[in-house]
Design a protein around this motif. Sequence first.
Motif, PDB file in Angstrom:
ATOM      1  N   UNK A  56       0.830  -1.208   0.000  1.00 19.19           N
ATOM      2  CA  UNK A  56       0.000   0.000   0.000  1.00 19.19           C
ATOM      3  C   UNK A  56       0.858   1.249   0.000  1.00 19.19           C
ATOM      4  N   UNK A  57       1.475   1.504  -1.094  1.00 13.63           N
ATOM      5  CA  UNK A  57       2.275   2.714  -1.234  1.00 13.63           C
ATOM      6  C   UNK A  57       1.923   3.360  -2.561  1.00 13.63           C
ATOM      7  N   UNK A  58       1.642   4.623  -2.523  1.00 12.53           N
ATOM      8  CA  UNK A  58       1.357   5.355  -3.740  1.00 12.53           C
ATOM      9  C   UNK A  58       1.783   6.799  -3.576  1.00 12.53           C
ATOM     10  N   UNK A  59       2.038   7.439  -4.686  1.00 16.71           N
ATOM     11  CA  UNK A  59       2.423   8.838  -4.723  1.00 16.71           C
ATOM     12  C   UNK A  59       1.507   9.587  -5.689  1.00 16.71           C
ATOM     13  N   UNK A  60       1.230  10.824  -5.366  1.00 17.75           N
ATOM     14  CA  UNK A  60       0.426  11.691  -6.229  1.00 17.75           C
ATOM     15  C   UNK A  60       1.118  13.032  -6.386  1.00 17.75           C
ATOM     16  N   UNK A  61       0.936  13.624  -7.538  1.00 16.30           N
ATOM     17  CA  UNK A  61       1.413  14.993  -7.701  1.00 16.30           C
ATOM     18  C   UNK A  61       0.445  15.935  -6.983  1.00 16.30           C
TER      19      UNK A  61
END
Length: 126
Positions: A56-61
């Motif tokens: 469960x790892x995510x990145x968003x701008x």
Amino acid sequence: QAKLLESGGGSVQAGESLRLSCAATGTSSPINCMGWFRQTPDKEREGIAAIYTGGSQWDYSDSVKGRFTISHDPAESTLYLQMNDLKPEDSGMYYCAARTYACARPYLREVQYNYWGQGTPVTVSS
């Protein structure tokens, strides 16, 4: 040789939603992270959302945080991007990318992806 096929783009009014899909096929190696990148005629391609498929790892701008949600279905080998409250500045060509080597944060770094789709266009009218 992995292939990525995006779908779901289209033309909508501001405030509406779209859901993009990216189906991955032909991957002999596991995909460790995937991302969505956006390009407009007047800007360089930018990473807007990416996910580590192993956890469960995510990145968003900053430009999409709170409006877009990235998800991955490993059973279907498909990446999704739920886009809500779309704005005219969200218009552009959306590309799916995948990496079959070890991933490292920030996942939005374009250089670490070794497979790319052909893109799907999104147009948001005001």
